[in-house]
Write an enzyme that holds these catalytic residues in place. Structure first.
Site, short mmCIF file in Angstrom:
data_model
loop_
_atom_site.label_atom_id
_atom_site.label_comp_id
_atom_site.label_asym_id
_atom_site.label_seq_id
_atom_site.Cartn_x
_atom_site.Cartn_y
_atom_site.Cartn_z
N SER A 141 39.31 45.82 34.33
CA SER A 141 39.78 46.39 35.59
C SER A 141 38.63 47.05 36.34
O SER A 141 37.68 46.37 36.71
CB SER A 141 40.94 47.36 35.31
OG SER A 141 41.60 47.71 36.50
N ASP A 237 49.47 40.36 39.38
CA ASP A 237 48.42 41.37 39.52
C ASP A 237 47.87 41.28 40.94
O ASP A 237 47.44 40.20 41.38
CB ASP A 237 47.31 41.08 38.51
CG ASP A 237 46.27 42.19 38.45
OD1 ASP A 237 46.23 43.04 39.35
OD2 ASP A 237 45.48 42.20 37.47
N HIS A 267 49.01 43.28 35.25
CA HIS A 267 47.74 43.99 35.12
C HIS A 267 47.75 44.88 33.87
O HIS A 267 48.50 45.85 33.78
CB HIS A 267 47.48 44.83 36.36
CG HIS A 267 46.11 45.45 36.39
ND1 HIS A 267 44.99 44.72 36.71
CD2 HIS A 267 45.67 46.71 36.13
CE1 HIS A 267 43.93 45.50 36.65
NE2 HIS A 267 44.32 46.71 36.31
#
Length: 295
Positions: A141, A237, A267
């Protein structure tokens, strides 16, 4: 965003969520964990590191790991649930970097800390006890953003050579205007409003304007000469499209790139729902890629 928990609550919540993951893991003595520090330099302060090393080292490869958390939450001391399987399965050493968080420390603090950790790993004094034969960088991320930025900076600044960049559900473009950014609105998921808030804290009020590719690698116009890449993307996501676009541009720039898009994944679900079939598949794909490069 309005109505969201405050930052202290977010940080505590992330550590609690990871503690719940740890509670379901089987402990082992085959991975040695050490707290170390990359000393302060003229370019920045000391950087805390957590080193995960196999008890019986079979590889002289090192993976610099950068945790996620929207640039503002997460802690390197909690990274064992990611690092331990990688160490066990590849024999490499994983170094997790305790980079400074936004908003107390906006860009370029986190990127500078990651670069300091990389230089420490490759240092002539052999701080890990051996000279790394290979060094790779990985991030999840926001950590994927910092990993991609580290690859760009090492290319442009003549830093230690990287053999691989491992970009997992990466957050790499502050503009947040891809179609997928407008698809995910469930408050239980990472969504556009949270993404914009994170970028503003990290990159400042001008984050939608001109921004350095070292802050937002998705802004980079030249991706040639970068190390081979592995890019993981979740279907559900908001970051999906920017990550796919980055992978495609890497390929067009001549960078060997492996792209995985996992249907039904959201996500972070690979790590927060590890027993799901798609999560097990994603985890296995990651291990296979790391073995090929670092094993």
């Amino acid at each position: 965003p309005e109505g969201e928990p405050d930052l202290a609550t977010r940080r505590a919540g992330m550590r609690q969520a990871i503690a719940m993951i740890y509670a379901h893991l089987t402990p082992g003595e085959d991975v040695l964990v050490s707290d170390l520090i990359a000393a302060a330099t003229a370019a920045g302060p000391a950087v805390p590191l957590l080193v995960f090393a196999p008890r019986q080292r079979k590889s002289e490869a090192v993976l610099l790991y950068i945790h996620g958390g929207g640039f503002m939450v997460g802690h390197h001391e909690d990274d064992g649930f990611v690092a331990n399987p990688w160490v066990r399965e590849t024999g490499c050493t994983v170094v997790s970097v305790g980079y400074r968080l936004a908003p107390e420390h906006p860009h370029p603090a986190a990127s500078d800390d990651c670069m300091a950790a990389l230089r420490w790993i490759a240092g002539a004094e052999r701080p890990l006890g051996f000279a790394p034969a290979k060094i790779a960088v990985a991030g999840i991320s926001a950590g994927g953003c910092l990993a991609a930025a580290t690859a760009l900076r090492t290319r442009d600044e003549g830093g230690p050579a990287l053999c691989f960049q491992f970009l997992l559900i990466p957050c790499i473009d502050s503009r947040s205007e891809t179609p997928s950014m407008h698809e995910v609105e469930d408050p239980r998921c990472w969504r556009r409003s949270a993404n914009l808030a994170a970028w503003q804290l990290y990159a400042g009020p001008g984050f939608l304007g001109e921004l350095s590719p070292y802050a937002a690698p998705g802004r980079a116009t030249d991706l040639s000469g970068l190390p081979p890449a592995y890019v993981e993307v979740a279907e559900i996501d908001p970051l999906r499209d920017e990550a796919i676009d980055y992978a495609a541009r890497l390929m067009r720039a001549g960078v060997r790139t492996e792209l995985h898009v996992y249907p039904g994944a959201y996500h972070g679900s690979t790590w927060f729902q590890p027993q799901a079939g798609i999560s097990r598949r994603a985890a296995q794909d990651m291990l296979d890629a790391l073995r090929r490069v670092l094993g």
